[in-house]
Design a protein around this motif. Structure first.
Motif, short mmCIF file in Angstrom:
data_model
loop_
_atom_site.label_atom_id
_atom_site.label_comp_id
_atom_site.label_asym_id
_atom_site.label_seq_id
_atom_site.Cartn_x
_atom_site.Cartn_y
_atom_site.Cartn_z
N MET A 129 0.82 -1.20 0.00
CA MET A 129 0.00 0.00 0.00
C MET A 129 0.86 1.26 0.00
N LYS A 166 -1.04 7.61 -6.99
CA LYS A 166 -2.31 8.30 -7.24
C LYS A 166 -3.29 7.44 -8.04
N PHE A 176 -4.73 4.40 -6.14
CA PHE A 176 -5.76 4.76 -5.17
C PHE A 176 -7.06 5.20 -5.86
N ARG A 218 -8.69 1.96 -6.73
CA ARG A 218 -9.27 1.34 -5.53
C ARG A 218 -10.59 2.00 -5.16
N ASP A 219 -10.62 3.33 -5.19
CA ASP A 219 -11.85 4.04 -4.85
C ASP A 219 -12.96 3.74 -5.85
N LEU A 256 -3.72 -3.16 -7.82
CA LEU A 256 -3.56 -1.70 -7.72
C LEU A 256 -2.17 -1.26 -8.14
N ASP A 264 -1.44 1.17 -11.31
CA ASP A 264 -0.68 2.39 -11.08
C ASP A 264 0.53 2.46 -12.00
#
Length: 119
Positions: A28, A33, A36, A39-40, A63, A67
């Motif tokens: 994590m 950016k 995340f 993920r959201d 993730l 990224d």
């Protein structure tokens, strides 16, 4: 640091609903950016897929991959935009350079969001 899956419960109309959260130290910390943002998006719009990935312990890897791909794609897009519309001379007009660079970044981010994040 090991991956840890935390389970908390939310009371909804008298029923306890499990709320899974993923805590991973090293993984994590390396997510940027775009990871995340992905993920959201998964949490808010593809929750069942997100929960499955949590249970299978694949969310961190996913993730990180998203990224990395997004950052690589951003570099390619920015180079293409600079070839098509070169940035003004930074020494001659710094504000024009900042405006153009910000515009290029906004265009690149919009493309990345549509191609990699919100799918």
């Amino acid at each position: 640091m090991a991956n840890v899956l935390f389970v908390t419960y939310t009371n909804v109309n008298g029923h306890l609903i499990p709320n899974l959260t993923y805590k991973s130290g090293e993984q994590m910390e390396r997510i940027g950016k775009y990871g995340f943002l992905r993920r959201d998006y998964l949490k808010n719009h593809k929750n069942s897929l997100y929960q499955v990935m949590l249970l299978q312990d694949t969310i961190g890897e996913h993730l990180l991959e998203v990224d990395k791909a997004a950052r690589e794609r951003e570099e390619v897009i920015l180079k293409q935009l600079e070839e098509k519309e070169p940035l003004p001379d930074k020494e001659a007009d710094q504000m024009a350079w900042v405006r153009a660079a910000n515009q290029h970044r906004a265009i690149a981010e919009e493309i990345i969001l549509k191609e990699l994040i919100y799918i």
